[in-house]
Design a protein around this motif. Structure first.
Motif, PDB file in Angstrom:
ATOM      1  N   LEU A   1      59.635  22.858 -28.603  1.00  0.00           N
ATOM      2  CA  LEU A   1      59.868  23.408 -29.936  1.00  0.00           C
ATOM      3  C   LEU A   1      60.844  22.541 -30.723  1.00  0.00           C
ATOM      4  O   LEU A   1      60.686  22.356 -31.934  1.00  0.00           O
ATOM      5  N   TYR A   2      61.832  21.979 -30.051  1.00  0.00           N
ATOM      6  CA  TYR A   2      62.755  21.052 -30.704  1.00  0.00           C
ATOM      7  C   TYR A   2      61.978  19.856 -31.273  1.00  0.00           C
ATOM      8  O   TYR A   2      62.137  19.495 -32.437  1.00  0.00           O
ATOM      9  N   THR A   3      61.107  19.276 -30.450  1.00  0.00           N
ATOM     10  CA  THR A   3      60.332  18.110 -30.883  1.00  0.00           C
ATOM     11  C   THR A   3      59.433  18.455 -32.064  1.00  0.00           C
ATOM     12  O   THR A   3      59.368  17.720 -33.055  1.00  0.00           O
TER      13      THR A   3
ATOM     14  N   ILE B   1      68.073  24.987 -31.599  1.00  0.00           N
ATOM     15  CA  ILE B   1      67.223  24.941 -30.407  1.00  0.00           C
ATOM     16  C   ILE B   1      67.746  23.881 -29.436  1.00  0.00           C
ATOM     17  O   ILE B   1      67.880  24.131 -28.236  1.00  0.00           O
ATOM     18  N   ARG B   2      68.056  22.703 -29.947  1.00  0.00           N
ATOM     19  CA  ARG B   2      68.578  21.611 -29.111  1.00  0.00           C
ATOM     20  C   ARG B   2      69.856  22.034 -28.385  1.00  0.00           C
ATOM     21  O   ARG B   2      70.039  21.744 -27.203  1.00  0.00           O
ATOM     22  N   ASP B   3      70.711  22.745 -29.092  1.00  0.00           N
ATOM     23  CA  ASP B   3      71.995  23.119 -28.509  1.00  0.00           C
ATOM     24  C   ASP B   3      71.868  24.135 -27.381  1.00  0.00           C
ATOM     25  O   ASP B   3      72.802  24.292 -26.587  1.00  0.00           O
ATOM     26  N   GLN B   4      70.738  24.790 -27.269  1.00  0.00           N
ATOM     27  CA  GLN B   4      70.531  25.759 -26.181  1.00  0.00           C
ATOM     28  C   GLN B   4      69.980  25.091 -24.914  1.00  0.00           C
ATOM     29  O   GLN B   4      70.066  25.662 -23.826  1.00  0.00           O
ATOM     30  N   ILE B   5      69.434  23.898 -25.052  1.00  0.00           N
ATOM     31  CA  ILE B   5      68.774  23.230 -23.927  1.00  0.00           C
ATOM     32  C   ILE B   5      69.714  23.057 -22.737  1.00  0.00           C
ATOM     33  O   ILE B   5      69.361  23.393 -21.600  1.00  0.00           O
TER      34      ILE B   5
ATOM     35  N   LEU C   1      55.605  27.194 -36.765  1.00  0.00           N
ATOM     36  CA  LEU C   1      56.938  27.362 -36.180  1.00  0.00           C
ATOM     37  C   LEU C   1      57.271  28.840 -35.979  1.00  0.00           C
ATOM     38  O   LEU C   1      57.874  29.214 -34.976  1.00  0.00           O
ATOM     39  N   ARG C   2      56.865  29.681 -36.929  1.00  0.00           N
ATOM     40  CA  ARG C   2      57.089  31.127 -36.774  1.00  0.00           C
ATOM     41  C   ARG C   2      56.395  31.627 -35.510  1.00  0.00           C
ATOM     42  O   ARG C   2      56.991  32.320 -34.685  1.00  0.00           O
ATOM     43  N   ASP C   3      55.126  31.266 -35.346  1.00  0.00           N
ATOM     44  CA  ASP C   3      54.366  31.723 -34.186  1.00  0.00           C
ATOM     45  C   ASP C   3      54.953  31.185 -32.877  1.00  0.00           C
ATOM     46  O   ASP C   3      55.017  31.910 -31.881  1.00  0.00           O
ATOM     47  N   ASP C   4      55.383  29.927 -32.887  1.00  0.00           N
ATOM     48  CA  ASP C   4      55.985  29.345 -31.679  1.00  0.00           C
ATOM     49  C   ASP C   4      57.310  30.022 -31.334  1.00  0.00           C
ATOM     50  O   ASP C   4      57.593  30.290 -30.160  1.00  0.00           O
ATOM     51  N   ASN C   5      58.121  30.300 -32.338  1.00  0.00           N
ATOM     52  CA  ASN C   5      59.377  30.994 -32.079  1.00  0.00           C
ATOM     53  C   ASN C   5      59.120  32.410 -31.577  1.00  0.00           C
ATOM     54  O   ASN C   5      59.884  32.925 -30.753  1.00  0.00           O
ATOM     55  N   GLN C   6      58.048  33.037 -32.043  1.00  0.00           N
ATOM     56  CA  GLN C   6      57.688  34.368 -31.543  1.00  0.00           C
ATOM     57  C   GLN C   6      57.315  34.296 -30.068  1.00  0.00           C
ATOM     58  O   GLN C   6      57.633  35.210 -29.307  1.00  0.00           O
TER      59      GLN C   6
END
Length: 152
Positions: A25-27, A55-59, A103-108
């Motif tokens: 998702l970051y990419t 998102i990157r900061d959670q990796i 992006l909305r669907d992926d975050n869901q």
């Protein structure tokens, strides 16, 4: 294998899946940040960058939870591709609304994985990961909310 061992293995697998989802998702979010065009360029360019950074900061935190639980993390782009539920998007010509919608669907999907992970944390008594999952869920739900609001 005992029920506790099965639950722990499921927790580690789901954490690694979450790790893969965050890398993918970051990419994708950075791809859209770089390739957005049109009259909403500035707003969406900045939003996608803010979300990518979050998102990157959670990796690292996700990977460290795997290790603290005695597991092994993903080790390659191939492992990320194998474990993620986020589909690649190689097009550089999507419309802004197509980018936002994807992006909305992926975050869901990330929210759904986090809710599954929450149950596994409870089963295994992993209170530390459980608390982090609450924060990660709130962040992912906020990303969904923002992206949904753009689409009206």
């Amino acid at each position: 294998m005992s029920d506790q061992s099965n639950s722990k293995a499921a927790l580690l697998a789901e954490l690694n899946g979450l790790l893969a989802d965050h890398f993918a998702l970051y990419t994708k979010t950075k791809n859209f940040h770089w390739h957005i065009k049109g009259p909403r360029f500035r707003d969406l360019h900045l939003l996608f960058d803010e979300q990518a950074i979050e998102i990157r900061d959670q990796i690292d935190d996700i990977g460290e939870r795997v290790r603290k639980q005695g597991g092994e993390t993903l080790t390659s782009i191939g492992a990320v591709a194998k474990h993620t539920q986020i589909k690649d998007q190689d097009s550089t010509s999507l419309s802004p609304d197509e980018m936002v919608s994807e992006l909305r669907d992926d975050n869901q999907k990330v929210v759904a994985r986090l809710k599954k992970l929450k149950g596994l944390c409870e089963e295994t008594g992993d209170n530390a990961t459980d608390g982090l999952v609450d924060d990660w869920t709130d962040m992912a739900e906020e990303r969904v909310w923002f992206l949904s609001s753009i689409l009206g």
